[in-house]
Write an enzyme that holds these catalytic residues in place. Sequence first.
Site, PDB file in Angstrom:
ATOM      1  N   ASP A 113      31.011  35.717  13.899  1.00  0.00           N
ATOM      2  CA  ASP A 113      30.110  34.347  13.695  1.00  0.00           C
ATOM      3  C   ASP A 113      28.753  34.454  13.054  1.00  0.00           C
ATOM      4  O   ASP A 113      27.501  34.029  12.558  1.00  0.00           O
ATOM      5  CB  ASP A 113      29.262  34.337  15.144  1.00  0.00           C
ATOM      6  CG  ASP A 113      30.634  33.937  15.972  1.00  0.00           C
ATOM      7  OD1 ASP A 113      31.585  32.778  15.074  1.00  0.00           O
ATOM      8  OD2 ASP A 113      30.461  34.122  16.906  1.00  0.00           O
ATOM      9  N   ASP A 175      37.005  28.750  15.199  1.00  0.00           N
ATOM     10  CA  ASP A 175      34.747  28.937  15.043  1.00  0.00           C
ATOM     11  C   ASP A 175      34.658  29.105  13.589  1.00  0.00           C
ATOM     12  O   ASP A 175      33.733  28.785  13.167  1.00  0.00           O
ATOM     13  CB  ASP A 175      34.480  30.418  16.057  1.00  0.00           C
ATOM     14  CG  ASP A 175      35.122  30.010  17.081  1.00  0.00           C
ATOM     15  OD1 ASP A 175      35.943  29.360  17.146  1.00  0.00           O
ATOM     16  OD2 ASP A 175      34.756  29.658  17.771  1.00  0.00           O
TER      17      ASP A 175
HETATM   18  N1  GLY Z   1      31.717  31.834  18.241  1.00  0.00           N
HETATM   19  C1  GLY Z   1      31.975  29.956  18.489  1.00  0.00           C
HETATM   20  C2  GLY Z   1      32.666  29.595  20.022  1.00  0.00           C
HETATM   21  O1  GLY Z   1      32.801  30.356  20.868  1.00  0.00           O
HETATM   22  O2  GLY Z   1      32.074  27.756  19.522  1.00  0.00           O
END
Ligand code: GLY
Length: 402
Positions: A113, A175
Amino acid sequence: MLRGNIKLEDPERFTKPFEISKEKVTAALSAALDKLEATGREYGAKMPRSCRSRGFKYEFDDIYGDWDAGMYGGCYWLAYDLTGDKFFREMGEKVTELFGKRCEEKYGMNSHDIGFLFSPTAVAAYKLTGDEKARKIALEAARYLYEYNYSKEGKFIIRGWKSWESGTGCRTMMDAMLNAPLLFWAGKETGNADFTQAAIDHVATTEKLLVRADGSTYHHYQFNPADASPMHGLTLQGNSDESCWSRGQSWGVYGFPVAYSYTGADYLIPLHKDVSYYTLNHLPKDNITAWDYDFTDVKAVKDSSAGIISACGMYDMAKMLPDGCEAKAIYENAAAMILDSTIDTCTGDNGIDYDGLMFKVTGFAKAKKPESRHIEQIAAYGDYFYLEALARYYKHDFKAYW
Ligand code: GLY
């Protein structure tokens, strides 16, 4: 794949012009900024942990948190952008400084992330204030992302490189569409064509393997650890491997316009239309998304963050489309409808003393059960995109930080 084929099932719902009154948006923004200021004064520059605020309260780590931490810092930069207020800037700077330490100490830098962490903090700080230290932090983060979390063989941003050998790390996910912008930005900033090409290739891989023919998306995609060749789609947070996890979908609705803003690649416009129209065809009647698009009944468990992220993405694409284009008006109306309903039903008094700016945010629907974790709560990522949607509606020359 031929894109741009998905039709709206109820076009009239989104073709009718929809506006939110200036008074309503101003009042919502003012309430959000007041709440953010109170949060900052109470908790200071700390790091909220992902999906743990079960009792409508943030829980913080003293030092480093999960991806929410970037969103929390980003809220203060958005607030500074909108108001020029010194307190918000200082909060943004303090959180960005923590990210500098994270880089220096190489703490959690293998996170998948990275973009969520560094774009709304270090990149935002640099874009808004010209701070060279923040630029350095953001570039260092981009270098990490490229070197440790990008598969040159498979051309995708990896989820969890450490577990590559076991196969679970040899995956990408929707993501990562919000991690690619850090590479786009770093490529533009430094002229390093490797960063730009990696981002271009990741977006193309996402289109090819994660977006289905009906405009829905797989949450995750598994590659073969032996040679990074494509295997199959699956889910982590959705209802099933073949369902469409709503927040995953929203990373596409938001991420493809960002990619378009950097590349101008033609294929992204019909692609974005397909994922957006799929989203609108599954938007419950109250305009607040359910946690997974298997569910469209208004009574299904909500994830208001998915809707508000999608609204931001549709606003973004609408700005780049020419006047008179059908999708432009659809996106503007739909985004305003979602924002309006979010203000009405996910903010304000709900009889609970909650932290954060909006509720009905669902974090992690693990093991195919929406009850599993953080259901209809508050979260920093909901706050960030709610504030961004308000900023987009309120300030027409607003420029996002991705
Ligand atoms: N890692 C981003 C989400 O859980 O949306």
